[in-house]
Scaffold this active site. Structure first.
Site, PDB file in Angstrom:
ATOM      1  CB  SER A   1      -6.215   2.066   0.290  1.00  0.00           C
ATOM      2  OG  SER A   1      -4.959   2.677   0.381  1.00  0.00           O
TER       3      SER A   1
ATOM      4  CG  ASP B   1      -2.079   0.942   1.095  1.00  0.00           C
ATOM      5  OD1 ASP B   1      -1.873   2.078   0.632  1.00  0.00           O
ATOM      6  OD2 ASP B   1      -3.208   0.553   1.456  1.00  0.00           O
TER       7      ASP B   1
HETATM    8 MG    MG Z   1      -4.153  -0.714   2.724  1.00  0.00          MG
HETATM    9 ZN    ZN Z   2      -3.101   6.261   2.378  1.00  0.00          ZN
END
Ligand code: MG
Ligand code: ZN
Length: 358
Positions: A67, A26
């Site tokens: 995300s 991420d």
């Molecule tokens: Mg994430």
């Molecule tokens: Zn973020």
């Protein structure tokens, strides 16, 4: 027909992947990867990948994705609005690759270094209009038979604010072997492939890697071995290095390096399984870059001078690394939603997405 690159070890294979491991760092852009590389004696497991591409990460609502929309693009093959968890722009549920794999008899798993109900894992298993509905997302886990999940967020299961349900007990009732950080270390768990497995690594978010959190590589290794015994069809596993993003938000280069090196160790574990197995496609990418990180002048090997342009996400294209059967599908430049279709194609699913959601 896709042309296999000459250096691919799968140049002569039929190209179908039995197992797929999707690793999402991420907030991991090229700067995070480069900084980790130069802080790790100029070596990363990522360098073993033989097919590399770039994806365009925008969401339906914003050039710069969050995300939730980013993970929904991978999970369902659709662009949706920022904040959406496994739902379309009209908030209708979309059928995820994990759900489809499960219904086709594959074993499924997810591992994260955030809470397991956080946006990235959530979008593969839950359908909620807003990402902060953590307790509702936890309920959605119970609507599936996911074989394995490992991550933080025990409180959203066993000490809920919106109701008195004890989802920890309900998981046990469904036949899961459930354990958590307060009972035993993950490394001490005696896993049996006879039962589904859930393990909570923290009450809320797990610690940063630099504060001693080290379960991601082990969990990845355990999951590959466990899932490969759970179904003869194959498995789909999503592994998230969740906290790389948070280091971008915090503009903390050292923390970002620590998280990315930890994530790379999980990548090494996945690759090691894939190389032995020979039927496993490993894909590494990110949902977006975070922080607008740069390796500024003054940087040296093992001493990176990291700088940031924002405490939010950025819109730069995101690298994609693939290894294994059908890896060459992932070369080139394409939309983030294509990751979904490429995974389907690699697994031999029909190239048209199933609809609607169950
Ligand atoms: Mg994430
Ligand atoms: Zn973020």
């Amino acid at each position: 027909m896709q042309k296999e690159p000459a250096h691919s070890p799968y140049a002569n294979s039929s190209g179908q992947a039995k197992n797929v491991i999707l690793l999402i760092g991420d907030g991991m852009g090229l700067a995070q990867i480069s900084a980790a590389l130069y802080s790790n004696n100029n070596k990363l497991a990522l360098e073993q990948f033989t097919s590399i591409g770039l994806h365009k990460s925008s969401s339906a609502s914003d050039l710069i994705t969050d995300s939730a929309a980013g993970a929904t693009a991978f999970a369902c093959g659709i662009k949706t609005y920022n904040g959406a968890i496994g739902v379309t722009s009209d908030t209708l549920p979309c059928y995820t690759i994990l759900e489809e794999a499960e219904s086709r008899g594959y074993a499924t798993g997810m591992i994260a270094t955030s809470t397991i109900v956080h946006a990235t894992p959530a979008a593969f298993i839950a359908h909620q209009p807003i990402r902060i509905f953590y307790e509702e997302i936890a309920e959605d886990f119970l609507k599936t038979d996911i074989d394995l999940f490992i991550g933080g967020g025990k409180r959203y299961f066993d000490r809920r604010e919106k109701d008195n349900r004890d989802l920890y007990a309900e998981l046990k009732g469904k036949g899961y072997f459930v354990s958590d950080y307060s009972v035993e270390e993950l490394s001490d768990v005696m896993l049996t492939s006879k039962r589904n497995f859930a393990y909570f690594t923290a009450d809320k978010h797990p610690l940063p890697a630099m504060a001693g959190r080290d379960y991601l590589p082990l969990a990845t290794k355990m999951a590959c071995s466990f899932l490969s015994k759970r179904s003869e069809h194959g498995f789909f596993l999503m592994v998230e290095g969740s906290q790389i993003d948070w280091c971008g938000h915090a503009n903390d280069g050292q923390l970002a390096i620590g998280e990315t090196i930890d994530f790379d160790k999980a990548i090494a574990a996945a690759l090691s399984f894939a190389k032995r197995d020979g039927q496993t496609l490993v894909i590494v990418t990110a949902d977006h870059e975070s922080g607008g990180m740069a390796l500024n002048p003054g940087s040296e090997m093992n001493k990176i001078n990291a700088r940031f342009t924002t405490n939010g996400h950025t819109g730069a294209m995101v690298p994609v690394f693939a290894y294994g059967p059908s890896e060459s599908l992932f070369t080139g430049i394409y939309e983030n939603t294509e990751i979904y279709y490429k995974i389907r194609q690699a697994m031999g699913f029909s190239t048209e997405a199933p609809s609607p959601a169950p």
